[in-house]
Design an enzyme around this catalytic site. Structure first.
Site, PDB file in Angstrom:
ATOM      1  N   SER A 118      -6.066  18.507  -3.779  1.00  0.00           N
ATOM      2  CA  SER A 118      -4.868  17.983  -3.138  1.00  0.00           C
ATOM      3  C   SER A 118      -4.425  18.945  -2.024  1.00  0.00           C
ATOM      4  CB  SER A 118      -3.770  17.749  -4.176  1.00  0.00           C
ATOM      5  OG  SER A 118      -2.724  16.973  -3.631  1.00  0.00           O
ATOM      6  N   GLU A 123      -7.188   6.862  -5.911  1.00  0.00           N
ATOM      7  CA  GLU A 123      -6.375   8.008  -5.497  1.00  0.00           C
ATOM      8  C   GLU A 123      -4.870   7.731  -5.547  1.00  0.00           C
ATOM      9  OE1 GLU A 123      -6.948  11.613  -5.103  1.00  0.00           O
ATOM     10  OE2 GLU A 123      -8.518  10.921  -3.754  1.00  0.00           O
ATOM     11  N   HIS A 140      -5.638  10.309  -8.495  1.00  0.00           N
ATOM     12  CA  HIS A 140      -5.496  11.651  -7.941  1.00  0.00           C
ATOM     13  C   HIS A 140      -5.429  12.697  -9.051  1.00  0.00           C
ATOM     14  CE1 HIS A 140      -4.400  14.219  -4.535  1.00  0.00           C
ATOM     15  NE2 HIS A 140      -3.438  14.757  -5.251  1.00  0.00           N
TER      16      HIS A 140
END
Length: 510
Positions: free
Chosen positions: A193, A333, A421
């Site tokens: 990230s 995601e 994610h």
């Protein structure tokens, strides 16, 4: 105990699931960024006499308390004295220096801590016979404001502090990791990230050259950077918010009188950390209300000096540091953000950023307009599409391997998350076998075990020799071969090729 030029560190042997490892936590890699060092480049750490107990993580960087949870009802202490790192190693002698993997945590440049149990490097270190280092760095207003315009001879302010902290940590590794059994000539930097975006920025930062031999960027948001003009606007507004807690601003005021440097220095010297954090939160609301184009006004600043160009421009120009790269994103995601913390742009805003009307219509037509597809479009705009553009550019200067993480457990599917994610982190760090992740593996114990082994073996092989295992070809603009990480893995040629081609028209104009 380990002896370095900075002092003696006393580590701790792992127990239960971490048996067979040693950890050294809370090691300072720079002086505390407090008092005169606040808003300054990381300064050299001062050696200390005697032995330093390294059984506990250092303080988390200043942020909202809820983001520092490390267990139910338990939170990591916070403080400005946060520039520490942690070392995890196998508890056995190696005849040769071990590869080193340096991890940078995520958190949108406003939150996170290396003390999060998900980032415990013990199982990865043991499984791959590597040294794992996890880094704490400054972020938010403490790490990514550009106050340099207010510097004087008496008091200097620096910029890009969070990125410079990461460079300082990598420099510490170069100087000291041999004492822990690591090989300073074989360092892989990896992150997820905002950590993956940090890896991208490091690949575009001349000061980072020679500090790592390989890089892994997981789910980066390549555009999570701040142009210098916007950084100056944010610095000005931040100072006004800090000076006036009642201020409510929803637009950029170009007519306001500049704030004198002497007033800024007095303001920043007397402000408590809580006041700075509060002003930073209000700056985020300003950035959204003023529609500045940045949902989060913090991140590496493209200043033309420390970071010469944005990541996509750097890659397109073939100017990234020429080290092998593993890079990728997750199939679902955006689901995490849609359910827990919606910072993705609305579909309309994601498309407004596409200048060409015909391209905008072409992209929109490739998503059916349902709720899940709207989330997918926003996530593709932020993560997947620019990530592929970066991979294509970097592939011209060094071997580049692209993945898409598709694996999901039944628990994640029922929760509506899928391969969202950060879920690949449970495989990278083996967390499906620890308290934080075992619940997600219910009903999928064997498959999670296979995915852990597969991902760790590939990451470990890449860190050791620069090639992420067998059957994973490099990414090139002709074949566009991508490893789909699942149970089992497979290679696909140009997955979602129509969408990729449409988004490429956007990024080829960079």
């Amino acid at each position: 105990m380990v002896t370095t030029a900075d002092g003696i560190f006393a580590g701790v042997r792992g127990k239960r699931t971490r048996r067979g490892t040693i950890s050294w936590k809370g090691i300072p890699y720079a002086a505390p960024p407090m008092a005169g060092n606040r808003f300054r480049d990381p300064q050299p750490v001062h050696p200390w006499p005697g032995m330093r107990d390294c059984s506990r993580f250092g303080k988390a960087a200043i942020q909202e308390k809820r983001f520092t949870a490390v267990a139910p009802g338990r939170y990591q202490p916070m403080g400005e004295d946060c520039l520490t790192l942690n070392v995890f190693a196998p508890d056995r002698v190696s005849p040769t220096p071990r590869p080193v993997m340096v991890f940078i945590h995520g958190g949108a440049y406003i939150l996170g801590t290396a003390a999060t149990p998900l980032y415990d490097g013990s199982l990865l270190a043991r499984a791959q016979d590597v040294i794992v280092v996890t880094v704490q760095y400054r972020f938010g207003p403490f790490g990514y404001l550009d106050l340099s315009a207010y510097s004087t001879e008496e008091r200097r302010f620096d910029s890009n502090l969070g990125l410079k902290d990461q460079v300082a940590a990598l420099s510490w590794v170069q100087r000291n990791i041999a004492a822990f059994g690591g090989d300073p000539a074989n360092v892989t930097v990896f992150g997820e990230s905002a950590g993956g975006s940090s890896v991208m920025s490091l690949l575009c930062t001349p000061a980072a050259e020679g500090l790592f031999a390989r890089a892994i960027s997981e789910s980066p948001a390549p555009d999570l950077t701040i142009p210098i003009d916007a950084a100056r606007v944010y610095a000005d507004e931040f100072l006004r918010l800090l000076a006036d807690p009642q201020r409510r601003s929803t637009r950029i005021d170009t007519d306001a009188e500049p704030i004198p440097p002497e007033q800024v220095q007095a303001l920043l010297s007397r402000s408590a950390a809580a006041d700075i954090l509060r002003a930073g939160r209000r700056l985020m609301k300003f950035a959204q209300a003023a529609d500045t184009g940045h949902a989060i006004p913090f991140g590496p600043i493209i200043d033309g000096d420390y970071v010469p160009l944005p990541p996509l421009e750097t890659a397109a120009a073939g100017k990234t540091l020429p080290v092998p790269l593993v890079i990728g994103s997750n199939r679902d995601e955006g689901q995490l953000f849609s359910k827990l913390w919606n910072v993705l742009p609305e579909t309309e805003k994601a498309l407004i950023q596409v200048d060409d009307e015909q391209t905008r219509a072409e992209i929109a037509a490739l998503y059916n307009g349902g709720h899940r597809d709207r989330i997918q479009l926003a996530a593709d705009a932020v993560f997947w599409a620019p990530m592929l553009a970066f991979a294509e550019g970097h592939g011209a200067v060094a071997p580049t391997y692209v993945y898409r993480y598709d694996f999901s457990t039944r628990v994640l599917e029922v929760a509506g998350m899928g391969a969202t994610h950060a879920t690949e982190m449970f495989a990278v760090f083996g967390a499906y076998r620890t308290a934080i992740g075992a619940g997600l593996a219910l009903g999928d114990w064997r498959s999670t075990g296979r995915v852990i082994r597969s991902v760790q073996d590939r990451w470990g092989a890449f860190a050791t020799a620069g090639v992420p295992g067998s059957g994973w070809p490099t990414y090139d603009p002709d074949a566009r071969r991508v490893l789909i990480i699942d149970d089992p893995d497979r290679v696909e040629h140009d997955p979602d090729g129509a969408r990729r081609a449409a988004w490429k028209k956007v990024h080829s104009a960079v």
